[in-house]
Design a protein around this motif. Structure first.
Motif, PDB file in Angstrom:
ATOM      1  N   ALA A 106      46.322  86.027  49.195  1.00 45.53           N
ATOM      2  CA  ALA A 106      45.586  87.272  49.087  1.00 45.53           C
ATOM      3  C   ALA A 106      46.413  88.378  49.006  1.00 45.53           C
ATOM      4  N   HIS A 107      45.798  89.466  48.972  1.00 45.87           N
ATOM      5  CA  HIS A 107      46.589  90.795  49.157  1.00 45.87           C
ATOM      6  C   HIS A 107      47.048  90.944  50.756  1.00 45.87           C
ATOM      7  N   SER A 129      51.773  86.195  49.826  1.00 44.02           N
ATOM      8  CA  SER A 129      50.979  87.609  49.555  1.00 44.02           C
ATOM      9  C   SER A 129      50.879  87.662  47.819  1.00 44.02           C
ATOM     10  N   ALA A 130      49.826  88.236  47.471  1.00 44.73           N
ATOM     11  CA  ALA A 130      49.680  88.577  46.206  1.00 44.73           C
ATOM     12  C   ALA A 130      49.373  89.976  45.907  1.00 44.73           C
ATOM     13  N   ALA A 131      49.668  90.417  44.386  1.00 44.21           N
ATOM     14  CA  ALA A 131      49.493  91.992  44.313  1.00 44.21           C
ATOM     15  C   ALA A 131      47.996  92.376  44.517  1.00 44.21           C
ATOM     16  N   ALA A 148      42.386  81.113  47.745  1.00 41.17           N
ATOM     17  CA  ALA A 148      42.717  82.416  47.803  1.00 41.17           C
ATOM     18  C   ALA A 148      41.608  83.139  48.672  1.00 41.17           C
ATOM     19  N   PHE A 149      41.962  84.059  49.254  1.00 40.52           N
ATOM     20  CA  PHE A 149      40.734  85.027  50.140  1.00 40.52           C
ATOM     21  C   PHE A 149      40.436  86.186  49.031  1.00 40.52           C
ATOM     22  N   ALA A 150      39.254  86.199  48.345  1.00 43.81           N
ATOM     23  CA  ALA A 150      38.772  87.278  47.619  1.00 43.81           C
ATOM     24  C   ALA A 150      37.219  87.566  47.730  1.00 43.81           C
TER      25      ALA A 150
END
Ligand SMILES: O=C(O)C(=O)Cc1ccccc1
Length: 310
Positions: A106-107, A129-131, A148-150
């Motif tokens: 996730a971010h 970490s992702a963008a 993913a946490f979204a």
């Protein structure tokens, strides 16, 4: 002027959901960018009229990438803000079970909001970490990460399934987003406005920060955010990002900014814009002695003193 707004993408970010709540977004092309920096650079380069990015959340405070971009580089101005309540879904490829999950993404701003849930349900999962949260969902779709946490709404866009929904460590977690453009005349005051500035102190001395804050306090101005950011000039060197209640066209705010301009090394004005947390009817009353009328009457009196007409 291109009629487009850049935003932190890809499609399916919380940022996109927050942006779509602004009436003006309906008349613009909304263009996803891979990072906060690239969205803001699109504005600086004239590719986009404005950019919409996260700036603060109620769990962890300022989103430092955004603050640092506004602190340094070619000046930009905040036109608008939006608040969004956030809960996360755990998105996986169809068929994945909780016990299959070895990596989650996730971010970085999402991590403090789901830390306790992770410790309880996926204590051994590795955080990547992702963008953005939607980018994490895209990377799960590609098979790079397991979960993913979204936002739950991102599941359909990326062919994923929500294994869990409503994930949040803190009740009522909110993220604040801002619409940022090239420097322009602020929108007229609404009666419930916010002014954002960055301050660099002139020298280091006992009470230096108190001196800066005193410019607001003596004029009855309430502060809503104070975040220090390193200037890059070595340990102990910080500038201060401040959000204060009021509009630059309020006399008390104008006088506070003049006071800061006199005592600071540098003041960067980031804009005056309507508050998203309250309506003008809910705004706190102006403290005694700090209304426009009282400032003007006092200035008038000084002029009469100078003229010998007191
Ligand atoms: O908009 C998103 O999806 C982001 O990645 C930024 C973000 C991160 C954490 C909470 C809300 C928004």
């Amino acid at each position: 002027m291109p009629a487009s707004y850049a935003y932190l993408g890809p499609e399916g970010t919380f940022t996109e959901v927050a942006l779509r709540t602004l009436p003006e977004a309906a008349t613009r092309e909304l263009v996803p960018y891979v990072s906060v920096q690239s969205a803001l650079d699109a504005v600086r380069a004239g590719e986009a009229e404005a950019a919409f990015v996260p700036i603060e959340n109620s769990v962890e405070g300022g989103i430092t990438t955004t603050l640092d971009e506004l602190v340094a580089g070619e000046p930009l101005t905040i036109y608008r803000e939006v608040l969004l309540s956030i809960t996360f879904a755990l998105l996986v490829r169809p068929g994945t079970k909780l016990t299959d999950i070895k990596t989650v993404s996730a971010h970085p701003a999402a991590q403090p909001q789901v830390r306790n849930w992770l410790r309880k349900h996926l204590p051994d999962a590795v955080w990547e970490s992702a963008a953005s949260n939607a980018d994490a969902a895209r990377l799960v779709q590609e098979g790079r990460y397991d979960a993913a946490f979204a936002g739950e709404f991102a599941a359909a866009r990326y062919g994923l399934q929500a294994l869990e929904t409503g994930i949040h460590d803190a009740e009522n977690a909110q993220t604040r987003f801002v619409l940022v453009g090239r420097p322009a005349r602020p929108a007229a005051p609404t009666g419930a406005d916010k002014t954002s500035v960055v301050l660099w102190q002139r020298d280091d001395h006992p009470g230096a920060l108190r001196d800066l804050l005193g410019e607001f306090a003596t004029r009855g101005i309430n502060l809503m955010l104070l975040q220090s950011r390193p200037t890059g000039a070595g340990i102990g060197n910080y500038c201060f990002c401040i959000d204060a209640e009021g509009h630059v066209s309020d006399r008390r705010m104008a006088e506070a900014l003049m006071g800061l301009k006199r005592i600071c090394l540098q003041v960067r004005f980031l804009g005056s814009y309507p508050r998203a947390d309250i309506t003008p009817a809910e705004a706190r009353p102006t403290p005694p002695g700090t209304s426009d009328e009282e400032f003007m009457a006092a200035a008038d009196w000084v002029t009469r003193c100078e003229d010998g007409r007191f």
